[in-house]
Design a protein around this motif. Structure first.
Motif, PDB file in Angstrom:
ATOM      1  N   LEU A 197      -1.714 111.886  63.723  1.00  0.00           N
ATOM      2  CA  LEU A 197      -2.728 111.031  63.103  1.00  0.00           C
ATOM      3  C   LEU A 197      -3.509 110.247  64.144  1.00  0.00           C
ATOM      4  O   LEU A 197      -4.681 109.916  63.922  1.00  0.00           O
ATOM      5  CB  LEU A 197      -2.077 110.094  62.087  1.00  0.00           C
ATOM      6  CG  LEU A 197      -1.509 110.789  60.845  1.00  0.00           C
ATOM      7  CD1 LEU A 197      -0.864 109.774  59.912  1.00  0.00           C
ATOM      8  CD2 LEU A 197      -2.582 111.593  60.105  1.00  0.00           C
ATOM      9  N   ALA A 198      -2.892 109.948  65.284  1.00  0.00           N
ATOM     10  CA  ALA A 198      -3.646 109.325  66.375  1.00  0.00           C
ATOM     11  C   ALA A 198      -4.756 110.259  66.831  1.00  0.00           C
ATOM     12  O   ALA A 198      -5.900 109.834  67.063  1.00  0.00           O
ATOM     13  CB  ALA A 198      -2.715 108.982  67.537  1.00  0.00           C
ATOM     14  N   GLU A 252       5.365  99.349  66.480  1.00  0.00           N
ATOM     15  CA  GLU A 252       4.408  99.391  67.599  1.00  0.00           C
ATOM     16  C   GLU A 252       3.501 100.615  67.492  1.00  0.00           C
ATOM     17  O   GLU A 252       2.282 100.527  67.684  1.00  0.00           O
ATOM     18  CB  GLU A 252       5.153  99.397  68.929  1.00  0.00           C
ATOM     19  CG  GLU A 252       5.878  98.103  69.230  1.00  0.00           C
ATOM     20  CD  GLU A 252       6.631  98.163  70.546  1.00  0.00           C
ATOM     21  OE1 GLU A 252       6.668  97.132  71.258  1.00  0.00           O
ATOM     22  OE2 GLU A 252       7.199  99.229  70.874  1.00  0.00           O
ATOM     23  N   ASP A 253       4.102 101.776  67.197  1.00  0.00           N
ATOM     24  CA  ASP A 253       3.310 102.997  67.081  1.00  0.00           C
ATOM     25  C   ASP A 253       2.316 102.906  65.927  1.00  0.00           C
ATOM     26  O   ASP A 253       1.148 103.304  66.060  1.00  0.00           O
ATOM     27  CB  ASP A 253       4.225 104.200  66.878  1.00  0.00           C
ATOM     28  CG  ASP A 253       4.984 104.581  68.134  1.00  0.00           C
ATOM     29  OD1 ASP A 253       4.621 104.098  69.225  1.00  0.00           O
ATOM     30  OD2 ASP A 253       5.940 105.366  68.028  1.00  0.00           O
ATOM     31  N   LEU A 254       2.769 102.400  64.784  1.00  0.00           N
ATOM     32  CA  LEU A 254       1.891 102.306  63.630  1.00  0.00           C
ATOM     33  C   LEU A 254       0.724 101.361  63.896  1.00  0.00           C
ATOM     34  O   LEU A 254      -0.430 101.671  63.550  1.00  0.00           O
ATOM     35  CB  LEU A 254       2.679 101.829  62.408  1.00  0.00           C
ATOM     36  CG  LEU A 254       3.778 102.762  61.900  1.00  0.00           C
ATOM     37  CD1 LEU A 254       4.512 102.114  60.730  1.00  0.00           C
ATOM     38  CD2 LEU A 254       3.230 104.119  61.506  1.00  0.00           C
ATOM     39  N   PRO A 281      -0.042  95.977  69.678  1.00  0.00           N
ATOM     40  CA  PRO A 281      -1.063  95.147  69.047  1.00  0.00           C
ATOM     41  C   PRO A 281      -0.664  94.762  67.621  1.00  0.00           C
ATOM     42  O   PRO A 281       0.085  95.489  66.980  1.00  0.00           O
ATOM     43  CB  PRO A 281      -2.289  96.055  69.033  1.00  0.00           C
ATOM     44  CG  PRO A 281      -1.721  97.431  68.942  1.00  0.00           C
ATOM     45  CD  PRO A 281      -0.472  97.395  69.757  1.00  0.00           C
ATOM     46  N   HIS A 282      -1.187  93.642  67.170  1.00  0.00           N
ATOM     47  CA  HIS A 282      -0.982  93.260  65.784  1.00  0.00           C
ATOM     48  C   HIS A 282      -2.231  93.631  65.001  1.00  0.00           C
ATOM     49  O   HIS A 282      -3.342  93.262  65.373  1.00  0.00           O
ATOM     50  CB  HIS A 282      -0.729  91.759  65.665  1.00  0.00           C
ATOM     51  CG  HIS A 282      -0.623  91.295  64.241  1.00  0.00           C
ATOM     52  ND1 HIS A 282       0.383  91.712  63.397  1.00  0.00           N
ATOM     53  CD2 HIS A 282      -1.424  90.471  63.505  1.00  0.00           C
ATOM     54  CE1 HIS A 282       0.224  91.161  62.211  1.00  0.00           C
ATOM     55  NE2 HIS A 282      -0.857  90.405  62.250  1.00  0.00           N
ATOM     56  N   SER A 283      -2.044  94.389  63.910  1.00  0.00           N
ATOM     57  CA  SER A 283      -3.158  94.793  63.055  1.00  0.00           C
ATOM     58  C   SER A 283      -2.994  94.091  61.720  1.00  0.00           C
ATOM     59  O   SER A 283      -2.153  94.487  60.900  1.00  0.00           O
ATOM     60  CB  SER A 283      -3.162  96.314  62.880  1.00  0.00           C
ATOM     61  OG  SER A 283      -4.315  96.739  62.187  1.00  0.00           O
ATOM     62  N   PRO A 284      -3.744  93.045  61.453  1.00  0.00           N
ATOM     63  CA  PRO A 284      -3.482  92.173  60.305  1.00  0.00           C
ATOM     64  C   PRO A 284      -3.468  92.876  58.952  1.00  0.00           C
ATOM     65  O   PRO A 284      -2.682  92.529  58.081  1.00  0.00           O
ATOM     66  CB  PRO A 284      -4.624  91.147  60.382  1.00  0.00           C
ATOM     67  CG  PRO A 284      -5.020  91.127  61.819  1.00  0.00           C
ATOM     68  CD  PRO A 284      -4.848  92.530  62.300  1.00  0.00           C
TER      69      PRO A 284
END
Length: 339
Positions: free
Chosen positions: A64-65, A93-95, A170-173
């Protein structure tokens, strides 16, 4: 003919991504091409199934990446990732990374339970700790916490030239609101609702309170929404094996009908110790399939689907099936393609 309470709002598809062991790149490229086709046809989502130690996609997140860089709009999901194979912190982390790369289009679906053939694989997967692993809902809760930004460490700050965070980066809100639970039991449906997840219900359920597939699936949808903070607005996606034949050749139609015929006996009664019930594969013209779907109680209560593609067909078969889904079946269900 019974009608749904509302038109179909989101149309998606699910594939296992089979490949030849002697030429795995060709199969993976076929899967990426199918996702690209799905976007061109206006599908809302494309989902990958997870297969370990088999000749299907073992790393959907990686695929999917790649898909995120070859598409711009279509949502990308896993249906589902079995958490028994995963470390929740590393998976978070991967998601988050893929969600950032995709521009916020990732929809991770997960499930619980020990890995298949666990006795044969446990020493390779968890050497020394196999008997101490917890494969229940707590594993999902950990993943949700990490994805939603709860601390994963009691240390943050600067150490020398390096800067450390106490939460997954990264944090994806928005990712925490796009987590899906793939469940086939009442307990799973309720747990997913209580934890504000979305719910994937497929062609497999457990015969707990009934031996009528439609009744069981409907009870899961209603139990999930009754437990969810959003109530009737909570997102549910139904995944059945659906094979429209509008533009299929006579040879393709014969192959599709034979595929469904061979799988039909398992739908007659609950299977195995878990009493699993399977829905019949739906093969026919789009109008015929639409009528069958409209007659299903669970379908009438949802407005999202991720129809499963059969596992063993050829690339050109998937092109025909997806094209008919988008141009014939979707509109017959009240759906309009995204342009």
């Amino acid at each position: 003919m019974p009608q749904p309470s509302q038109p179909l709002r989101k149309l998606g598809f699910l594939t296992i991504g089979l490949f030849d062991a002697d030429d795995p790149a060709r199969g993976h490229e076929s899967t990426l091409g199918i996702i690209e086709l799905g976007e061109r046809l206006g599908f809302d989502s494309a989902w990958l199934r997870h297969r370990h130690l088999q000749y299907g996609i073992s790393s959907p997140v990686a695929v999917l990446a790649a898909a995120s860089q070859r598409t711009s709009r279509i949502e990308l999901g896993t249906a589902v990732t079995p958490l028994g194979w995963e470390n929740p912190l590393r998976l978070a982390e991967d998601l988050a990374t893929v969600d950032v790369l995709s521009g916020g289009r990732l929809n991770p679906g997960i499930s619980v339970g020990p890995p298949m053939h666990y006795d044969q694989v446990k020493d390779a997967l968890y050497p020394g700790t196999a008997d101490a692993q917890d494969f229940g809902y707590e594993r999902v809760a950990r993943l949700l916490d990490f994805v939603r930004g709860k601390p994963a460490s009691d240390f943050s700050g600067v150490e020398g030239f390096e800067v450390f965070s106490d939460r997954v980066q990264p944090h994806s809100p928005g990712l925490g609101r796009r987590m899906w639970y793939g469940g086939g039991s009442l307990s799973s449906a309720r747990w997913a609702g209580e934890h504000a997840m979305n719910f994937l219900t497929s062609s497999v359920v457990k015969a707990e309170e009934s031996e009528d597939f439609a009744e069981v699936q409907l009870s899961h949808v209603r139990a999930f929404r009754a437990a969810h903070p959003d109530g009737d607005r909570a997102r549910v996606s139904q995944g059945l094996v659906v094979i429209p034949t509008d533009s299929a050749s006579s040879a393709q139609r014969a192959k599709y009908e034979e595929y469904a015929r061979k799988r039909l006996p398992r739908t007659a009664a609950p299977q195995g110790p878990a009493r699993l019930m399977f829905a019949p594969d739906l093969v026919g013209t789009s109008d015929e399939i639409a009528e069958l779907l409209h007659a299903q109680a669970a379908f009438r209560e949802i407005d999202e689907v991720a129809f499963a593609l059969p596992f063993t067909f050829e690339h050109e078969d998937y092109v025909q099936i997806l094209t008919d889904m988008a141009t014939r079946l979707g509109p017959a269900l009240g759906w309009q393609p995204t342009t």
